[in-house]
Enzyme design. Structure first.
Site, PDB file in Angstrom:
ATOM      1  N   TYR A   1     -33.389  55.320   6.596  1.00 28.85           N
ATOM      2  CA  TYR A   1     -34.087  54.827   5.397  1.00 28.85           C
ATOM      3  C   TYR A   1     -33.119  54.724   4.207  1.00 28.85           C
ATOM      4  O   TYR A   1     -32.386  55.685   3.903  1.00 28.85           O
ATOM      5  CB  TYR A   1     -35.277  55.739   5.041  1.00 28.85           C
ATOM      6  CG  TYR A   1     -35.857  55.338   3.697  1.00 28.85           C
ATOM      7  CD1 TYR A   1     -36.580  54.158   3.578  1.00 28.85           C
ATOM      8  CD2 TYR A   1     -35.617  56.098   2.562  1.00 28.85           C
ATOM      9  CE1 TYR A   1     -37.057  53.757   2.339  1.00 28.85           C
ATOM     10  CE2 TYR A   1     -36.098  55.697   1.321  1.00 28.85           C
ATOM     11  CZ  TYR A   1     -36.810  54.528   1.216  1.00 28.85           C
ATOM     12  OH  TYR A   1     -37.279  54.116  -0.003  1.00 28.85           O
TER      13      TYR A   1
ATOM     14  N   SER B   1     -39.787  57.234  -9.264  1.00 25.48           N
ATOM     15  CA  SER B   1     -39.754  56.227  -8.196  1.00 25.48           C
ATOM     16  C   SER B   1     -41.103  55.525  -8.071  1.00 25.48           C
ATOM     17  O   SER B   1     -42.153  56.164  -8.152  1.00 25.48           O
ATOM     18  CB  SER B   1     -39.444  56.901  -6.866  1.00 25.48           C
ATOM     19  OG  SER B   1     -38.269  57.650  -6.991  1.00 25.48           O
TER      20      SER B   1
ATOM     21  N   ARG C   1     -39.596  47.833   1.710  1.00 30.86           N
ATOM     22  CA  ARG C   1     -38.587  47.562   0.682  1.00 30.86           C
ATOM     23  C   ARG C   1     -37.928  46.201   0.829  1.00 30.86           C
ATOM     24  O   ARG C   1     -37.799  45.683   1.931  1.00 30.86           O
ATOM     25  CB  ARG C   1     -37.490  48.636   0.779  1.00 30.86           C
ATOM     26  CG  ARG C   1     -37.971  50.049   0.451  1.00 30.86           C
ATOM     27  CD  ARG C   1     -38.054  50.233  -1.024  1.00 30.86           C
ATOM     28  NE  ARG C   1     -38.582  51.515  -1.442  1.00 30.86           N
ATOM     29  CZ  ARG C   1     -38.192  52.134  -2.565  1.00 30.86           C
ATOM     30  NH1 ARG C   1     -37.302  51.606  -3.351  1.00 30.86           N
ATOM     31  NH2 ARG C   1     -38.747  53.274  -2.918  1.00 30.86           N
TER      32      ARG C   1
ATOM     33  N   HIS D   1     -31.492  58.033 -13.905  1.00 24.86           N
ATOM     34  CA  HIS D   1     -32.409  57.232 -13.085  1.00 24.86           C
ATOM     35  C   HIS D   1     -33.160  56.278 -14.024  1.00 24.86           C
ATOM     36  O   HIS D   1     -34.338  56.483 -14.310  1.00 24.86           O
ATOM     37  CB  HIS D   1     -33.379  58.189 -12.366  1.00 24.86           C
ATOM     38  CG  HIS D   1     -34.197  57.561 -11.294  1.00 24.86           C
ATOM     39  ND1 HIS D   1     -35.361  58.132 -10.836  1.00 24.86           N
ATOM     40  CD2 HIS D   1     -34.026  56.437 -10.560  1.00 24.86           C
ATOM     41  CE1 HIS D   1     -35.871  57.379  -9.867  1.00 24.86           C
ATOM     42  NE2 HIS D   1     -35.085  56.352  -9.687  1.00 24.86           N
TER      43      HIS D   1
ATOM     44  N   ASP E   1     -32.602  50.460 -11.705  1.00 27.66           N
ATOM     45  CA  ASP E   1     -32.807  51.798 -11.134  1.00 27.66           C
ATOM     46  C   ASP E   1     -31.857  52.867 -11.682  1.00 27.66           C
ATOM     47  O   ASP E   1     -32.261  54.009 -11.817  1.00 27.66           O
ATOM     48  CB  ASP E   1     -32.659  51.725  -9.603  1.00 27.66           C
ATOM     49  CG  ASP E   1     -33.200  52.953  -8.887  1.00 27.66           C
ATOM     50  OD1 ASP E   1     -34.264  53.467  -9.288  1.00 27.66           O
ATOM     51  OD2 ASP E   1     -32.550  53.412  -7.929  1.00 27.66           O
TER      52      ASP E   1
ATOM     53  N   ARG F   1     -37.665  58.672   1.355  1.00 25.50           N
ATOM     54  CA  ARG F   1     -36.723  59.771   1.107  1.00 25.50           C
ATOM     55  C   ARG F   1     -37.354  61.090   1.547  1.00 25.50           C
ATOM     56  O   ARG F   1     -38.562  61.269   1.485  1.00 25.50           O
ATOM     57  CB  ARG F   1     -36.364  59.853  -0.382  1.00 25.50           C
ATOM     58  CG  ARG F   1     -35.399  58.784  -0.833  1.00 25.50           C
ATOM     59  CD  ARG F   1     -34.983  58.960  -2.273  1.00 25.50           C
ATOM     60  NE  ARG F   1     -36.077  58.709  -3.191  1.00 25.50           N
ATOM     61  CZ  ARG F   1     -36.839  59.626  -3.746  1.00 25.50           C
ATOM     62  NH1 ARG F   1     -36.617  60.910  -3.514  1.00 25.50           N
ATOM     63  NH2 ARG F   1     -37.814  59.294  -4.556  1.00 25.50           N
TER      64      ARG F   1
ATOM     65  N   CYS G   1     -42.722  53.493 -10.025  1.00 26.54           N
ATOM     66  CA  CYS G   1     -43.595  53.452 -11.210  1.00 26.54           C
ATOM     67  C   CYS G   1     -43.332  52.194 -12.042  1.00 26.54           C
ATOM     68  O   CYS G   1     -43.664  52.146 -13.226  1.00 26.54           O
ATOM     69  CB  CYS G   1     -43.394  54.692 -12.074  1.00 26.54           C
ATOM     70  SG  CYS G   1     -44.169  56.149 -11.377  1.00 26.54           S
TER      71      CYS G   1
ATOM     72  N   LYS H   1     -28.743  56.864  -4.334  1.00 24.09           N
ATOM     73  CA  LYS H   1     -29.251  58.148  -4.834  1.00 24.09           C
ATOM     74  C   LYS H   1     -28.197  59.243  -4.679  1.00 24.09           C
ATOM     75  O   LYS H   1     -28.074  60.124  -5.528  1.00 24.09           O
ATOM     76  CB  LYS H   1     -30.528  58.523  -4.075  1.00 24.09           C
ATOM     77  CG  LYS H   1     -31.634  57.498  -4.196  1.00 24.09           C
ATOM     78  CD  LYS H   1     -31.993  57.231  -5.624  1.00 24.09           C
ATOM     79  CE  LYS H   1     -33.109  56.216  -5.742  1.00 24.09           C
ATOM     80  NZ  LYS H   1     -33.438  55.937  -7.150  1.00 24.09           N
TER      81      LYS H   1
END
Ligand code: OXD
Ligand code: MN
Length: 601
Positions: free
Chosen positions: A216, A267, A385, A245, A294, A86, A269, A225
């Site tokens: 991406y 993000s 990813r 989130h 998420d 991002r 974590c 997002k």
């Protein structure tokens, strides 16, 4: 492998499913006139369409088909090396005034931004296919569910959206014919994938997103997002709900008593790992199930918060995923998945740093270069990813599709902190919990471009995702709390505290069940906690640490509140609040003073 591909020519009966809603037709026509594609492909989400698009993506070298024996029906994509995460510096909230976007967002004036983006989009799809992707976010029968349409010139985006959302005819049906119905307009074009022409722009007042110059996922799967969090948080405040989130998990005791918990971590974590946790042997009979990994959309029902996961797939970080760290994720990505920027082995399998077993003797790395274990470069990009359907998850919660959502008993905030923050503690009440969320911080990861490992404040893990003024967002949290008669308890966790020699003190992964168990005990009303200046902490015997190889000293260190560290921490909280330029509600400023006063006692 390519990102940009020329137009496709579908056979009759594929790509022709035009919706009836005139507002959608007019908008697509407008974008078509601007971008001048070779043709328009109307997606319906059918299996036939899917097969055709996969075949085309392989033929055009956008996807590589993996070995069907190793990873059935799965594909590899390599992005442009300049386009792997991002881009927060090029992400904009375009509200009429700068103040509405607030101090934590990049703001840009809507009319000027539209004009700049239209300039970039002019003729941008020449020789390409314009795909129209209808989708819904949320379970089909939920009052929270939203309709979106994404226009894109990337076949990879179409195939990813088919995994990440409920895509196609279901959305067209839900929108219906009313031209005044609420729906999100998303326009995406790869342009020439040039970082100098990369902008992710949100127009909350128009329910519109325009994203150019990137391929991406976090920048271009506009459902995620962009809609579910940035536009979603704006709509949520206006309409009285919450877009967060957060992962959502269910935890069931051997006696069959079930609780649901939502957790906000920044993000990369470990939200996916926590949401798919397998309890250690000692917790035989306990089950953890995943509602989401998420994003949580939450509404008030009967004085409680109920949450749905608006997504239909997982877009997770691959490196470090293995049968030890997350067996359920490994099973989720074992078939019918898309991989982006991992390594390709000579037998057509995928590989990444941290995968089980020995590294391959030779592979092709994420950039398409030869790789051996002696190479200096990583084989897989640290932010490579997977995109996998939720249905692949063996522990998908049975109420995943429930329209009203699942009742949330606890909210957990957490970040990646080497020091200061104890393993777990509980807020005294809702407002204090909002303060814990608002002052949350984490060491940065590879999920966004920029330096890795620096502590940054990331309120509620929403810093890159809140689509309006963060001060108003805090106010919204406080206001929701006042409407809840049975609010979730709020906790803070830190799996990442380090001891001497920089070693992690806590084993993490499945053993996080031990912390979850204490949280559940607190929801059940147990007394097992000690009062401290920062909140309720478990006493030494309140955490079930049986069969865990952890010495007393480490437990002490994990739960320690070091007064000197906290003095600095509180000064950082104050500095952060002050840096926001007066938008923080007094109620939270007061919380900061109250913690300091409790330390002074
Ligand atoms: C994500 C992120 O991809 O937070 O979920 O960056
Ligand atoms: Mn995320």
């Amino acid at each position: 492998m390519k990102n940009i591909a020329p137009a496709i020519s579908p056979p009759s009966g594929i790509g022709e499913n035009k919706p009836a809603n005139q507002a959608v037709l007019d908008w697509v026509h407008e974008v078509e006139l601007l971008t001048k594609p070779e043709n328009v492909f109307w997606c319906d989400g059918s299996d036939r369409e899917h097969e055709y698009l996969l075949q085309e993506a392989v033929r055009q070298n956008v996807l590589f088909k993996l070995n069907d024996q190793k990873v059935p029906r799965s594909y590899l994509h390599r992005s442009n090396p300049n386009d792997v995460a991002r881009v927060e510096q090029f992400t904009f909230i375009c509200t009429p005034s700068k103040e509405e976007a607030g101090p934590t967002n990049n703001w840009s004036e809507p009319a000027e931004t539209y004009s700049k983006l239209h300039g970039l989009l002019k003729g941008a799809m020449r020789g390409r296919t314009l795909f129209v992707v209808p989708y819904i976010m949320g379970p089909p029968d939920s009052p929270l569910t939203k309709v979106g349409f994404e226009i894109t010139d990337s076949i990879y985006v179409v195939l990813s959206m088919r995994i990440m959302t409920r895509m196609g005819a279901i959305a067209v049906k839900r929108l219906g014919r009313d031209p005044a119905a609420e729906w999100n307009r998303g326009v995406h074009s790869l342009l020439d994938v040039d970082p100098a022409r990369r902008f992710i722009c949100h127009f909350p007042q128009d329910n519109t997103i325009i994203s150019v110059g990137s391929g991406y996922g976090g920048n271009v799967l506009l459902s995620k997002k962009c809609l579910a969090l940035r536009i979603g948080s704006y709509l949520a405040r206006k309409q009285g709900w919450m877009a967060e989130h957060m992962l959502i998990l269910g935890v069931e005791s051997p006696e069959g008593k079930k609780y649901y918990v939502a957790a906000a971590f920044p993000s990369a974590c470990g939200k996916t790992n926590f949401a798919m946790l397998i309890p250690p042997k000692h917790f035989a009979g306990w089950k953890v199930t995943t509602v989401g990994d998420d994003i949580a959309w939450m509404q008030i029902r009967d004085g409680r918060l109920f949450a749905v996961n608006p997504e239909n797939g997982y877009f997770g970080v691959v490196p470090g995923t293995n049968y030890k760290s997350n067996p359920n994720a490994m099973k989720s990505i074992a078939h019918d998945s898309l991989y982006t920027n991992v390594a390709l082995t000579d037998d057509g399998d995928v590989w990444w740093e941290g995968k089980d077993g020995a590294p391959p003797k030779h592979a092709v790395d994420w950039r398409g270069n030869d790789w051996t274990p002696d190479s200096k470069e990583k084989a897989a990009h640290p932010n490579s990813r997977f995109t996998a359907p939720v249905r692949n998850n063996p522990v998908l919660d049975p109420d995943f599709e429930k329209g009203e959502g699942v009742p949330i008993s606890a909210i957990i905030f957490g970040g990646r902190r080497s020091n200061t923050m104890p393993l777990v503690f509980q807020s005294f009440d809702w407002a204090h919990g909002v303060y814990l969320g608002a002052t949350m911080a984490s060491e940065t990861t590879a999920a966004a471009t920029g330096a890795v490992g620096q502590v940054r404040r990331d309120p509620m893990a929403m810093l890159p995702f809140c689509g309006y003024n963060i001060g108003d967002y805090f106010r919204h949290w406080l206001a929701i709390g006042k409407r809840l008669t049975n609010p979730p308890l709020i906790f803070n966790v830190n799996w990442f505290r380090k001891g001497e020699g920089g070693k992690f003190l806590w084993p993490g992964f499945g053993d996080n069940m031990r912390v979850l168990k204490w949280i559940i005990d607190r929801c059940e009303g147990s007394n097992g906690a000690l009062k401290s200046p920062i909140g309720w902490l478990p006493g030494l015997h309140d955490l079930d640490l049986a069969e865990l190889d952890l010495d007393h000293k480490s437990v002490d260190e994990l739960l320690e509140i070091d007064h000197e560290d906290w003095k600095k921490e509180l000064a950082e909280h104050k500095k952060f609040f002050d840096s926001l330029g007066g938008v923080v509600p007094d109620e939270l400023m007061k919380q900061c003073e109250e913690v300091a006063a409790r330390f002074a006692k």
